[in-house]
Scaffold this motif. Structure first.
Motif, PDB file in Angstrom:
ATOM      1  N   TYR A  15     -59.697 -14.312  65.610  1.00  0.00           N
ATOM      2  CA  TYR A  15     -60.888 -14.838  65.181  1.00  0.00           C
ATOM      3  C   TYR A  15     -61.200 -14.380  63.929  1.00  0.00           C
ATOM      4  CZ  TYR A  15     -60.871 -15.825  70.135  1.00  0.00           C
ATOM      5  OH  TYR A  15     -60.421 -16.410  71.427  1.00  0.00           O
ATOM      6  N   THR A  17     -64.694 -14.700  62.579  1.00  0.00           N
ATOM      7  CA  THR A  17     -65.999 -14.063  62.378  1.00  0.00           C
ATOM      8  C   THR A  17     -66.600 -13.663  64.169  1.00  0.00           C
ATOM      9  OG1 THR A  17     -67.046 -16.349  62.651  1.00  0.00           O
ATOM     10  CG2 THR A  17     -66.844 -15.376  60.458  1.00  0.00           C
ATOM     11  N   ARG A  19     -69.464 -13.662  66.999  1.00  0.00           N
ATOM     12  CA  ARG A  19     -70.341 -14.629  67.464  1.00  0.00           C
ATOM     13  C   ARG A  19     -71.826 -13.835  67.632  1.00  0.00           C
ATOM     14  NH1 ARG A  19     -67.707 -17.525  72.200  1.00  0.00           N
ATOM     15  NH2 ARG A  19     -66.188 -18.923  71.279  1.00  0.00           N
ATOM     16  N   GLN A  22     -72.268 -10.067  69.161  1.00  0.00           N
ATOM     17  CA  GLN A  22     -71.372  -9.425  69.311  1.00  0.00           C
ATOM     18  C   GLN A  22     -71.017  -8.018  68.311  1.00  0.00           C
ATOM     19  OE1 GLN A  22     -68.111 -12.308  68.719  1.00  0.00           O
ATOM     20  NE2 GLN A  22     -67.751 -12.301  70.944  1.00  0.00           N
ATOM     21  N   GLY A  42     -69.452 -17.551  78.367  1.00  0.00           N
ATOM     22  CA  GLY A  42     -68.773 -18.012  77.345  1.00  0.00           C
ATOM     23  C   GLY A  42     -69.056 -17.666  76.053  1.00  0.00           C
ATOM     24  N   GLY A  43     -70.059 -16.640  76.021  1.00  0.00           N
ATOM     25  CA  GLY A  43     -70.556 -16.094  74.865  1.00  0.00           C
ATOM     26  C   GLY A  43     -69.891 -15.155  73.947  1.00  0.00           C
ATOM     27  N   GLY A  44     -68.746 -14.560  74.681  1.00  0.00           N
ATOM     28  CA  GLY A  44     -67.926 -13.567  74.150  1.00  0.00           C
ATOM     29  C   GLY A  44     -68.138 -12.163  74.628  1.00  0.00           C
ATOM     30  N   LYS A  45     -68.451 -12.050  75.758  1.00  0.00           N
ATOM     31  CA  LYS A  45     -68.823 -10.503  76.193  1.00  0.00           C
ATOM     32  C   LYS A  45     -67.599  -9.685  76.246  1.00  0.00           C
ATOM     33  CE  LYS A  45     -71.144 -11.945  79.769  1.00  0.00           C
ATOM     34  NZ  LYS A  45     -71.207 -13.563  79.384  1.00  0.00           N
ATOM     35  N   SER A  46     -66.499 -10.045  76.553  1.00  0.00           N
ATOM     36  CA  SER A  46     -65.297  -9.295  76.684  1.00  0.00           C
ATOM     37  C   SER A  46     -65.116  -8.302  75.138  1.00  0.00           C
ATOM     38  CB  SER A  46     -64.270  -9.888  77.062  1.00  0.00           C
ATOM     39  OG  SER A  46     -64.181 -11.071  78.049  1.00  0.00           O
ATOM     40  N   ILE A  47     -65.218  -9.220  74.229  1.00  0.00           N
ATOM     41  CA  ILE A  47     -64.809  -8.498  73.016  1.00  0.00           C
ATOM     42  C   ILE A  47     -65.790  -7.530  72.613  1.00  0.00           C
ATOM     43  CG2 ILE A  47     -64.977  -9.249  70.558  1.00  0.00           C
ATOM     44  CD1 ILE A  47     -63.173 -11.360  70.840  1.00  0.00           C
ATOM     45  N   ARG A 320     -67.681 -24.582  78.462  1.00  0.00           N
ATOM     46  CA  ARG A 320     -67.408 -23.316  77.856  1.00  0.00           C
ATOM     47  C   ARG A 320     -66.739 -23.212  76.537  1.00  0.00           C
ATOM     48  NH1 ARG A 320     -66.546 -18.469  81.957  1.00  0.00           N
ATOM     49  NH2 ARG A 320     -66.074 -17.545  80.066  1.00  0.00           N
TER      50      ARG A 320
HETATM   51  P1  ADP Z   1     -68.183 -14.184  78.466  1.00  0.00           P
HETATM   52  O1  ADP Z   1     -67.392 -13.122  79.247  1.00  0.00           O
HETATM   53  O2  ADP Z   1     -69.379 -13.880  77.649  1.00  0.00           O
HETATM   54  O3  ADP Z   1     -68.311 -15.523  79.257  1.00  0.00           O
HETATM   55  P2  ADP Z   1     -65.460 -14.234  77.256  1.00  0.00           P
HETATM   56  O4  ADP Z   1     -65.356 -13.142  76.919  1.00  0.00           O
HETATM   57  O5  ADP Z   1     -64.640 -14.678  78.407  1.00  0.00           O
HETATM   58  O6  ADP Z   1     -66.813 -14.879  77.451  1.00  0.00           O
HETATM   59  O7  ADP Z   1     -65.214 -15.241  75.899  1.00  0.00           O
HETATM   60  C1  ADP Z   1     -65.278 -16.897  76.086  1.00  0.00           C
HETATM   61  C2  ADP Z   1     -64.448 -17.089  75.256  1.00  0.00           C
HETATM   62  O8  ADP Z   1     -64.783 -17.074  73.866  1.00  0.00           O
HETATM   63  C3  ADP Z   1     -63.004 -16.708  75.232  1.00  0.00           C
HETATM   64  O9  ADP Z   1     -61.913 -17.831  75.111  1.00  0.00           O
HETATM   65  C4  ADP Z   1     -62.709 -15.941  73.865  1.00  0.00           C
HETATM   66  O10 ADP Z   1     -61.458 -15.666  73.478  1.00  0.00           O
HETATM   67  C5  ADP Z   1     -63.708 -16.652  72.902  1.00  0.00           C
HETATM   68  N1  ADP Z   1     -64.161 -15.832  72.029  1.00  0.00           N
HETATM   69  C6  ADP Z   1     -64.883 -14.606  71.943  1.00  0.00           C
HETATM   70  N2  ADP Z   1     -65.410 -14.122  70.994  1.00  0.00           N
HETATM   71  C7  ADP Z   1     -65.099 -15.053  69.857  1.00  0.00           C
HETATM   72  C8  ADP Z   1     -65.320 -15.162  68.422  1.00  0.00           C
HETATM   73  N3  ADP Z   1     -66.042 -14.281  67.660  1.00  0.00           N
HETATM   74  N4  ADP Z   1     -64.801 -16.270  67.677  1.00  0.00           N
HETATM   75  C9  ADP Z   1     -64.009 -17.240  68.506  1.00  0.00           C
HETATM   76  N5  ADP Z   1     -64.004 -17.184  69.794  1.00  0.00           N
HETATM   77  C10 ADP Z   1     -64.369 -16.259  70.500  1.00  0.00           C
END
Ligand code: ADP
Ligand code: MG
Length: 557
Positions: A15, A17, A19, A22, A42-47, A320
């Motif tokens: 990726y 940038t 979100r 993050q 879908g906000g990208g918490k795992s990262i 999502r």
């Molecule tokens: P959450 O746990 O917050 O519901 P996830 O961590 O599962 O969300 O991430 C949701 C989706 O967004 C995943 O497919 C992930 O790969 C994608 N994602 C996370 N961070 C970014 C980013 N910085 N740029 C683009 N896509 C991202």
């Protein structure tokens, strides 16, 4: 120059940038500050914990209540070349032993476990003596009894973990947190830094549909959205079963998921939905936690859920991928009775029940508000970023039809006053209508000066008006099973004529209009009969009476 974290984002995850939220979360964690990240689904918490985990020494332990999700997360990390594993009850004893052995040798960067794992002293002793990077609590609202999905086992491990001397930092992540939940999590995990990106999901359009036959609404909706993937949530297993049967009988291909099915049946249903073999999933709230299907185009609630937290989490499974998606709630007054019944049946103590009733009332208010639905939800979560109106929800779209109902509101409120603020919605409506109901007479309410002052309205319309006043907080309700109406500061302003009240419904038809629609309806019925005779089928096969009535409403008088 790219920061180290940005490099990791690009090289491992591909990726460009970060979100919103993050980067801030990652920075706090790397500086060893206990952190709570509140971000929408879908906000990208795992990262947020994966990048610190990669850049710090030791193994990152992720505690997750979702067994179904662990494998997906681990597979994804492995596919990026990151050593990761999980341990849960789906593995054989031998497999668990072997993974635990490797964990003890610090062979993994990430280890996903269910909270129950901490009941095993073998596991606890293993992670006590290896270098740990961080401990993350995914779906952290499960820790709090104020949350909508409280898991005692989740809470109990916290005190257990605090005795470890090798945990440099705690991370908590959730999509759903009211102020109570946030401060509960903060206290429990000693978190000072909260990163809250707000809850708004710009691609979701919320709708509340009232006064429609739910099944026929669904049939026509599904016919128009054949190619799209969607979830229909029911309030009970029984509802899921019967809806599944009804739609299947009509030749619509649907899958079903609830806790009463065997594990194999559930797995099959889930997999056929995730892989787009079946586009519609009918499910109870047992379905969806941790299911990462990005192209869900709509989430329909066949019945009103118990509170806004659950609603937003379930509805939030739509879109999502960021594409426009619909969240539709089909409301009927019976839904309220069902939820009250479920609260009464539960094993909660009285004060927890009271709390559930309070939340239920907010859910009911959501169904009756005429303001922006998205803003209502954001206000509920105390989201300071709330915009004035989303412009997408069913209320924003219908806003054109405003009617001034100040006078009606004044009549209703004075009636509440005359009734000594001792009765609920239904009884108030009956008195305003001038109903001959036995109870009205029994309580002497037919002697009041406000008895029958709104007899031109049906009781149903009056109930609708009162619910609207409650939702707009122009009158208060006592919490509990049979809430009574009370005047508040705003009621007084309305009564004194200092405040105007506007409602967004279509105006109530005049007698002339009513006659017109009645005639039109008979003509449409005659037409239907004619066609049915030609095709040699019974008339109701073509259109139901309800559909014809609705159709006739589209004609201008
Ligand atoms: P959450 O746990 O917050 O519901 P996830 O961590 O599962 O969300 O991430 C949701 C989706 O967004 C995943 O497919 C992930 O790969 C994608 N994602 C996370 N961070 C970014 C980013 N910085 N740029 C683009 N896509 C991202
Ligand atoms: Mg997640």
């Amino acid at each position: 120059m790219l920061s180290k974290e940005e490099q990791l984002l690009q090289s491992y995850f591909g990726y460009e940038t970060f979100r919103p939220g993050q980067k801030e979360t990652i920075d706090q964690i790397i500086n060893l500050n206990n952190t709570l990240a509140v971000m929408p689904t879908g906000g990208g918490k795992s990262i947020c914990y994966q990048i610190p985990g990669l850049s710090m020494n030791g193994t990152a332990i992720i505690i997750s209540p979702l067994i179904s999700l662990m494998k997906d997360q681990v597979d994804a990390l492995n596919s990026y070349g990151i050593p990761a594993t999980y341990i849960n009850s789906s593995l054989t004893q031998a497999e668990q032993q072997s993974r635990l052995h490797d964990i003890g040798k610090s062979r993994y960067k990430f280890v996903y476990v269910a909270p129950e794992r901490f009941e095993s002293s073998f596991f606890v002793n293993t992670i006590k003596r290896i270098p740990i990077a961080l401990v993350a609590f995914d779906e952290a609202h499960c820790i709090s009894q104020w949350g909508h999905d409280f898991r005692p086992s989740y809470r109990s491990i916290v005190s257990n973990l605090k005795q470890f001397s090798n945990i440099p930092v705690f991370v908590a992540l959730t999509a759903t947190a009211t102020e109570e939940v946030i401060s509960d999590i903060q206290q429990l995990l000693r978190i000072e830094h909260v990163i809250n990106t707000g809850f708004a999901r710009e691609n979701l359009a919320f709708h509340v549909i009232k006064g429609r036959d739910k099944t026929s609404y669904l049939r026509s909706f599904l016919a128009e959205h054949e190619e799209e993937s969607g979830i229909i949530y029911t309030a009970t297993r029984k509802q899921a079963d019967s809806l599944f049967e009804q739609l299947t009988r009509r030749g619509i291909s649907v899958a079903k998921y609830h806790a009463g099915m065997t594990e194999i049946e559930r797995k099959e249903a889930q997999s056929s939905f995730i892989h787009d073999e079946t586009t519609v999933m009918i499910a109870t709230n047992a379905f969806g936690m941790g299911i990462d299907k990005s192209n869900v185009r709509y989430v329909i609630h066949y019945a009103m859920p118990m509170n806004i937290e659950s609603y937003y989490q379930e509805a939030g499974r739509a879109g999502r991928d960021g594409e426009p998606s619909d969240c539709i709630l089909l409301f009927s007054p019976q839904d309220v009775q069902l939820q009250k019944f479920l609260i009464e049946q539960s094993m909660m103590d009285d004060s927890s029940k009271q709390n559930e009733y309070r939340k239920l009332q907010e859910m009911i208010n959501y169904c009756h508000t005429h303001g922006c639905l998205q803003s209502f939800i954001l206000d509920y979560f105390d989201d300071k970023n709330a915009e004035a109106g989303c412009g997408r929800c069913s209320n924003c779209v219908q806003r054109q039809n405003k009617t001034d109902i100040t006078e009606e509101a004044q009549k209703i409120l004075s009636c509440v006053k005359r009734m000594d603020e001792r009765y609920g919605v239904t009884m108030t409506a009956k008195v305003l209508k001038g109903s001959n109901d036995k109870k009205v007479k029994q309580f002497g309410l037919d002697k009041l000066s406000t008895y029958g002052i709104m007899s031109a309205y049906t009781e149903k319309e009056l109930i609708e008006h009162i619910h609207f006043l409650i939702a707009e907080k122009l009158v208060a309700t006592e919490e509990g099973r049979y809430p009574t109406l009370r005047l508040n500061q705003q009621s007084v302003e309305v009564l004194k004529g200092k405040r105007q009240v506007e409602m967004f419904t279509a105006p109530i038809p005049t007698t002339e209009e009513a006659d017109f629609y009645e005639d039109l309806f008979s003509e449409l019925r005659a037409l239907r009969k004619q066609i049915a005779d030609e095709k040699n089928v019974p008339p109701y096969v073509l259109f139901s009476d309800a559909t014809l009535k609705e159709l006739s409403r589209y004609f201008p008088v």
